[in-house]
Design an enzyme around this catalytic site. Structure first.
Site, PDB file in Angstrom:
ATOM      1  N   TYR A  98       0.809  -1.234   0.000  1.00 39.15           N
ATOM      2  CA  TYR A  98       0.000   0.000   0.000  1.00 39.15           C
ATOM      3  C   TYR A  98       0.843   1.286   0.000  1.00 39.15           C
ATOM      4  O   TYR A  98       2.050   1.225   0.158  1.00 39.15           O
ATOM      5  CB  TYR A  98      -1.085  -0.015   1.070  1.00 39.15           C
ATOM      6  CG  TYR A  98      -0.759  -0.165   2.534  1.00 39.15           C
ATOM      7  CD1 TYR A  98       0.477   0.098   3.069  1.00 39.15           C
ATOM      8  CD2 TYR A  98      -1.782  -0.564   3.413  1.00 39.15           C
ATOM      9  CE1 TYR A  98       0.702  -0.031   4.439  1.00 39.15           C
ATOM     10  CE2 TYR A  98      -1.568  -0.695   4.773  1.00 39.15           C
ATOM     11  CZ  TYR A  98      -0.330  -0.415   5.281  1.00 39.15           C
ATOM     12  OH  TYR A  98      -0.114  -0.536   6.614  1.00 39.15           O
ATOM     13  N   GLU A  99       0.173   2.384  -0.251  1.00 39.01           N
ATOM     14  CA  GLU A  99       0.854   3.682  -0.496  1.00 39.01           C
ATOM     15  C   GLU A  99       1.811   3.600  -1.675  1.00 39.01           C
ATOM     16  O   GLU A  99       2.854   4.255  -1.694  1.00 39.01           O
ATOM     17  CB  GLU A  99       1.607   4.173   0.751  1.00 39.01           C
ATOM     18  CG  GLU A  99       0.813   4.239   2.019  1.00 39.01           C
ATOM     19  CD  GLU A  99      -0.472   5.038   1.902  1.00 39.01           C
ATOM     20  OE1 GLU A  99      -0.597   5.854   0.986  1.00 39.01           O
ATOM     21  OE2 GLU A  99      -1.363   4.822   2.749  1.00 39.01           O
TER      22      GLU A  99
END
Lengths: 591, 591
Positions: A436-437
C-alpha cells in the site's frame, strides 16, 4: 513478552550520531531539547508496551465487524480505550502545527513514535496514521475556512481522517478514476462514486470521520491532470447532518484485521474542494509522501518486535549442545542462541533493523532540517535527500521488515507457525506494507523515473556529496574501502541509467528495483560506518554505554562483511539491462 | 483460476533433459514407459485440477475441528470425498512396493504428483504424504509380520500413517524425548508420553491410523542412541480394540489449516518395535529423508500455483501504459504484464520454479537410478547425489517457494492481500515448509556437518564430477563461463570448509546456510545450462514445442544474468568466517 522500546539505540542514534540533540537550536524546534526528546522516547515506549500492545492479539482474532443494517463498523475489543489514551496523551498532536493545537515538535519524533506504535499494534496505529496524512494535506492545500473547520479536531484526535484514492478499476493508475464531483449551488460538490481499500473509512473510535477524496470535476481531462481533491465529512460539521458517505462492507485480509479496510460509497455526499481544481494529485502526494515514510516505520516496527520475541525465545529454548562445548552444562541442553546459524538469524535481524532505523531517522532528521534550518542551502540539500530517500525508506524497510519478521519466525521453528506466539501475526500484518501507499515496484519507479531526474540530477548528487564528504572528513572511517566500493557501484549504476534510460525508458523500469536496493544498502553502509565511528570514539574515550557501543562495532562488521556485498550482484543485475526481462512474447509465458 | 499442471515442462524435463524416458530399460521400472509417464502426468494433473483444487479454500476457511468429548477430529468439508477419489485412483500406491499391492513405479513420478497435489491443496496432501513415510519406514525396517499386517492397508490408502517425533521439550534435539516404551508380556510395549505437532494424528478420512512413534526403552541411554521406533495403531488390527493413543487437541496455525496438527497422548497404548532396540533414529531417517524431498515439492507446488495466478492477473489487469507506447490502445490502459518491473517478478517466479523443478526431478531421477540401475558404480554415484542434494532440495525449494509465492502476491498488489484471491493462503500455507522435517538451518547443518564428510568427501566429489563431466562433454554448453565461475565458487567454499571446519566446528555452523544456497544455485545453473543446451539443439533441428524451447533459452539467460551471480556474494559471506556471528556476549544483544 512485553515490548521494550529501543530507547538506548534511539538516543545513541539521535543524539550521538545524527545530531538531533541540536534540533532545539533551530527556532521552529526550540522546545525539542534532548531532555524533551528523551522523555518522548520513554513515554511513547511506555504507552506502546502498556496500552497498545495488549490490544494487538485480540485485534487480530476479533477483527473489525460490519453491520449491514446500520452500515457501521465495530473495532475490536479494547481499541476504543487504547485510542482514547493515545489521544489523551497528546500523541496525535505531536508534530502537528501549533496554530491548530499541535505541539509542533520535529518530524523525527513522529517517526520514533510511529515505530513503537507499529511494533505493538499496526492495525490500531493506522487510524491516527491516516489522520496525520489528512492533516498535512489540509494544512498545505486547504483554504483557511476548511482549516478552521477541520484541523483542530483532527489534530486533537477527536475526529479521524482517511485517504480515498483507490477504485476497483484503478490503484496505481489514478487517471482511471470514475468518482465524480458535481457542483452544488452553495459552493460545495456532490460526490458520487465508489472507493475501495479505505483504511478507517468507517469505525467507532470517534464521532466524525473526515474523508479526503479524489474525484473528477465535470469536463475534467481523463488523466491524472483531471483529478481534484475534496474533503467529505461523515457528519457535516455545522448541521451535524449525516453525509451520504457510507461504508458498503469490509475487506477480508491476510492481516491487519483490526484495521477497518472499507468499501466506501459516496452517494451524492457533500464535499468541498481542497486546493485548486484539477490539482488533486499534488495534494494527494503531500499525504502520500508522508504516508510512505510512515509505512517504512511500519516495516521496521514489526521487525523490531519480531527481533525481541525471537531473541527471547533463543535465550530460553534449550536444544542441542554448542559446537564448542556445553554452555549450560547443568541443563539438559544449551539455549539455541549458542548455535552459529541461529546467531546468523538474530544478527541479521538486529543489524538490519538498526541500519533501517538509522536510514529512516536520517531521512526524518533531514525533513526537519528542510523545514526549519535558517540556511537555505542546508534546507535545500536536506529536502533533496528527503525526496530521494522517501521511496527508498518505504520499499527497503517494508521488504526487509517483512524478511526480518520471517527470520524471527524461523528462529522459533514450529512454535513460530502457531498462533500461540505473535510471530505469525507480525508476518501477516507486515505483508501489506510492501503494497500500500504505492507498491514497492512503484516506489522504485518513482526513484529512477522521477527523483533521479529532478533538478537535473541534483538529488542524487547531494547524496553522493554527503557520503563523500563524510569519507573526506573521516579518513579513519570504519570499513572505508567497503563503503567506497558500494558508492562506486551506486555511481556506476546511476551513470548506466543516465546513459540508457533517456533513450529507452524500459531500461529504467528494468533497473528500478535493484537500483533502489543498491541505494538503500549503500546509504545504510554509510550510516553503519558513522555509527561504528562514533562507537569507536566513545569507547576510546571511555564514555557511553559500553555494551551498546561494542555491539555497534561488531554489528557494523557483520553488515560490511555479510550484507553490503550484495551491491556487486545488484550492479550486475542492473547492467544486464532489459533484454532478458522483455524478450517473452505472449506464447512464452505458459508454453 | 483452474490449476493447469506444467505438463509440457515436465515432459521436456523428464524425457528430453534428464533421460527419464529410458527408465523403462531398467528391469525394476520396465512398466515406466514414456507413454505411461506421460499418462500419469496428465491424469494427476486432471485429478489435481478437478478433484483436489476445489477443496483448498474451504479447507483453509473451515479448518479441522476437534471434539473434546470424543477426542475426534473432523476434516473440512470435501476432504473425505477428495481423499476417497485419490485412493480410488491408486495414487497412494504409485511408487509403493509391488509385493504389498503397490505399483512399483519410479520415485520421480511420485515427486511429479506431489508437486501437483501441493499446488492444489497442501493440507490434503499431507495425509497421504505422511502415510508414504510410514510405509517406507515399515518396509525398510519392520519385521515380515508387521509388514504383513500394515503395509497393504497403508499402501491402498485404507489406513493412513503418522510420524510421532516431536515433544514439547524437543524438536531438533531428539535425544531429549521422554516418551517411554515398557515391555508387555506378549512381546508388545506400553507406550506412555505426549507428542506434539503430529500431522494427521487424528482425523475422519479413514478407519485406522498407524502411528510410528519414537520412544525410549527402559534403561536406554539419554541420547539419540537410546531411541527406538514403535508402530502404534489407533485400532488394534486383530481385535479392532481402541488403542489408548488419543488426540488431546489441535494446534492453531498460520496456515495448512485443513491439515490436522495434533497433540497425541499415548496412555499406555500398545506398540510393536520396528527394527532393533535403540536403532530408532535410523528408521526415522528413512521416513525423514523421503519426507524432506517431499517438503521440497511442497514449496515448489505452492510457488507454481502462485505463478499461474499472478500470470493470469498480470495479463488481465489494466493499469497504466507501456513505457514503449500503448500495447492495448483500444482499452483504458495496458495489461500490467507490459511493465518491466512486473515482468521481473513473473520471470523470477518462472525461472526459479522451473530451475527448482529441474533440481528436484534431477534428484528424484538419481534416486531411481540408485535403486534400479544394474551397474553398481552408477547406483553408488546416484546415491551420493541423492544424499547430498536431499537437504538442498528441502531448503532451497521451500525458501524460494515461499519467496516466489510472495512475489506472486506482490504482482496482485492489494488484491493479493485479500482473501478474495488464493495468494495469501499460498503464502501462509508455504511458511511451514521452511520449518518442518528439520528447519532449513538444520538442513544446512546436515549438508556441511554430515554430507560433506561422508565417505571421505566422496558425495561432493561426485557432484563436481557430474558438473565438470557435462562441461567436458559439451564444449558449447550455454553460459559455460558463468557456470564455471559458480562451480569455482562452490569448490572454493568447499575447500574453505575442509580446512576450517575440522579445527572449529562453529566455522561449519557459520557457513552452513550460505553454503547450501551456493550449492543449490550452482546445481540449478548446471541444469539451466543443460535445459538451454537441449532447447538450442531442438530449435536448430526444427523439433519440439517452439515457444517452450525459446522460453527456455531466454529463461536460462535470465538465470545466468540475474540470479546465479549471487554466488559471489555467498562465497564472500562464507569466507568471512564465524567471528562477526559469534562475537556477541549476553549483554550485547539488547544493549
Amino acid at each position: 513478552m512485553q515490548y521494550q522500546a529501543p530507547a538506548n539505540d534511539l538516543r545513541f542514534l539521535l543524539f550521538d550520531v545524527l545530531g538531533a540533540d541540536r534540533l532545539h537550536e533551530l527556532e521552529k524546534y526550540a522546545d525539542a531539547t534532548p531532555d524533551l526528546i528523551s522523555a518522548v522516547i520513554d513515554e511513547a515506549g511506555k504507552l506502546a508496551a502498556e496500552v497498545i500492545q495488549p490490544t494487538n492479539q485480540v485485534g487480530d482474532r476479533e477483527g473489525c465487524t460490519y453491520d449491514p443494517e446500520t452500515r457501521s463498523v465495530k473495532t475490536p475489543e479494547g481499541f476504543k480505550d487504547a485510542y482514547k489514551k493515545f489521544v489523551e496523551g497528546g500523541w496525535t498532536a505531536l508534530d502537528a502545527p501549533l496554530e491548530y493545537g499541535g505541539q509542533g515538535l520535529p518530524h523525527t519524533l513522529k517517526f520514533v513514535v510511529d515505530e513503537m506504535v507499529c511494533s505493538t499494534n499496526l492495525s490500531l496505529g493506522m487510524y491516527p496514521g491516516l489522520t496525520h496524512g489528512a492533516i498535512s494535506a489540509l494544512h498545505a492545500h486547504g483554504s483557511d475556512e476548511l482549516k478552521n473547520i477541520y484541523l483542530e479536531k483532527l489534530i486533537s484526535g477527536e475526529w479521524t481522517g482517511t485517504m480515498c484514492l483507490t477504485e476497483p478499476q484503478c490503484g496505481t493508475d489514478l487517471g482511471l478514476i470514475r468518482t465524480r464531483a458535481n457542483p452544488n449551488d452553495d459552493g460545495s460538490y456532490a460526490i458520487e462514486g465508489t472507493k475501495i481499500w479505505i483504511t478507517g473509512g468507517e469505525h467507532d473510535l470517534v464521532d466524525n470521520i473526515v474523508h479526503l477524496v479524489l474525484a473528477k470535476l465535470p469536463g475534467a481531462p481523463d488523466t491524472t491532470k483531471g483529478i481534484s481533491l475534496f474533503v467529505v465529512p461523515k457528519f457535516l460539521p455545522e448541521s451535524g447532518e449525516r453525509n451520504p458517505a457510507f461504508c458498503g462492507g469490509l475487506e477480508h485480509k491476510m492481516g491487519i484485521k483490526g484495521s477497518a479496510t472499507c468499501v466506501m460509497n459516496f452517494e451524492g455526499a457533500k464535499g468541498w474542494l481542497v486546493g485548486e481544481p484539477n490539482d488533486g494529485m499534488r495534494a494527494m502526494f503531500t499525504m502520500m509522501n508522508e504516508a510512505r515514510l510512515m509505512v517504512g516505520m511500519q516495516g521496521l516496527g514489526l521487525a523490531e518486535m519480531a527481533y525481541q520475541e525471537s531473541l527471547g525465545f533463543a535465550r530460553e529454548r534449550l536444544q542441542s549442545r554448542s559446537l564448542s562445548g556445553p554452555k549450560n552444562p547443568d541443563g539438559p541442553a544449551d539455549p539455541i542462541i549458542v548455535h552459529p546459524d541461529v546467531r546468523r538469524m538474530l544478527m541479521r535481524q538486529k543489524v538490519l533493523n538498526e541500519g533501517m532505523r538509522a536510514l529512516a531517522l536520517f531521512a526524518g532528521h533531514q525533513l526537519d532540517l528542510s523545514v526549519a534550518h535558517p540556511d537555505e542551502t542546508v534546507r535545500e540539500s536536506a529536502d533533496d535527500l528527503v525526496q530521494l530517500l522517501t521511496p527508498v525508506v518505504k520499499s527497503f524497510l517494508t521488504d526487509e521488515g517483512f524478511n526480518n519478521a520471517n527470520t524471527g519466525l524461523q528462529v522459533l521453528g514450529g512454535s513460530g507457525f502457531t498462533t500461540d506466539w505473535p510471530l505469525e501475526q507480525l508476518v501477516r500484518d507486515g505483508r501489506i506494507a510492501r503494497i500500500y501507499e504505492g507498491t514497492n515496484g512503484i516506489q522504485a519507479m518513482d526513484l529512477v523515473g522521477r527523483k533521479l531526474s529532478l533538478k537535473g540530477g541534483q538529488l542524487v548528487r547531494t547524496l553522493f556529496g554527503t557520503l563523500s564528504g563524510y569519507l573526506k572528513d573521516n579518513p579513519e572511517a570504519p570499513h572505508r574501502e567497503e563503503l567506497k566500493n558500494a558508492m562506486k557501484a551506486l555511481e556506476t549504476a546511476t551513470m548506466w541509467l543516465a546513459s540508457n534510460a533517456p533513450k529507452d525508458p524500459e531500461q529504467a523500469g528494468a533497473a528500478a528495483t535493484p537500483y533502489l536496493r543498491l541505494m538503500a544498502l549503500t546509504v545504510i553502509g554509510y550510516l553503519w560506518s558513522r555509527m561504528a565511528n562514533v562507537a569507536n570514539e566513545q569507547l576510546a574515550a571511555g564514555e557511553g554505554n559500553k555494551p551498546l557501543l561494542e555491539s555497534k562495532v561488531v554489528s557494523a562488521r557483520f553488515y560490511f562483511e555479510r550484507l553490503l556485498p550484495e551491491v556487486d550482484w545488484l550492479l550486475g543485475d542492473i547492467q544486464s539491462g532489459k533484454d532478458s526481462l522483455m524478450a517473452f512474447s505472449d506464447d512464452h509465458w505458459a508454453a
